[in-house]
Design a protein around this motif. Sequence first.
Motif: not given
Length: 430
Positions: A126, A129, A414-415
């Motif tokens: 997160e 990113q 969502d990552f």
Amino acid sequence: MLNATHPATVPLSRKRTERAFSPGPGDSAGPSSFKKARPIGPSQSFGEELELMSVNNSELAGPRASHRTIGAADCAQSLVFQLTDFLPHNFRSNSAALLFGVAAESALRVLVVVTDLQVSFLDFLEHQQIQTMCRVELPGGKYHENEQPERLSHNQIELIIGRQDLIVHPVESLWKMVGSESLRILSFDIETSIPEDKKSFPSPHHHAVLQIGNIVQETGDETRSYRVIYTLRGCSPIVGAEVRSFDTEGDMLLAWRQFVIDCDPDLIIGHTIARFDLMYLIHRAQLLEVPDFACLGRLKGHNTKVAEPDPKLPWRKSPILPGRLQLDVLQYFQEKTRTLAGCKLGELARKYLNGSTKEADVDFTMMNELQNGSDDDRKRLAVYCLKDAHIPMRLLFQEKCIENSVAAARQGGDFLPFSDFLRTGRNFQY
């Protein structure tokens, strides 16, 4: 910068948390490589379709280039790659992240070990990113090669970089689209013997794998493909496909595992592979004591653990092969249509592929009969099996399954790489 060479790779597998992705163009062969194709009718036998296809391109069977050693001059230049898969790892007794990808200039498969996380793996994703199929840059002079004997994977290049030096390009920018790097795709299907009542579900404890059909293509070049069928016992030749026959099931499974290693696909697809085919193969290999069969991913020493094959299992139970994306077209269309109705392979073919069908003269109830018949009978079964591998590949390209999956995963915020994104189920559960 770095240029691809040939020789071999040797991959393997993993189980991880619920989170995963996708691909771009390959080499194009000249016109002389292709037969002059006539239009193919929806009801035409796949055996006839195979005869009209392009030359069976064995280059796609591998082996890919083996490990590469890069020098200080290479490490002084920036390296950009398209991310395909990632997972947490304990590297030299410290938390790290493993990023798998395809190098933008050389198309070599890269593993990057990101050290000094200082946060949890999910917080790292997160904070940086890191999204599905984003582009990642390693600035020149900020990374170095992970040298033997510490190699973690069978990728061609392994590099190490600190978290603070990693550059992740935002997907909203010019890096937004899935890149131009060619990703190799393997679509496969298995046929097994069936219970005597012809109604019960096959069990890996009692029913052998009879055949494994395979189609290999690359994104960006739908004209080239490689078709190969692995058969238990003899099989008559098939024009347009390679036939590899074996006296024992164990030998066939071992040879197929080596094929996956040599072919080295970035993405594995099929219909029901997540909850049936892969699980079934791994269970059969365990029962037959086929060595290292479950090491099907790109990470060394990871044997995939699986549940008993069952089409009704939650998607989260499906096996994960580290460094390889997976897309089950059954789940893709289930998610797209919000229902399982109409998601059988034949129904999908009729709806999306101009009235195409599965091989009409073979039914699953005929498996034992055809297997116990002549080489020509097993050829009928092989053509049926190859078509069941061919249809998912056509669906993947025609319906833009990769692009749509990447877009959906990114929009969800969502990552995750897209294969894990699909695994979790977006809208409902079965």
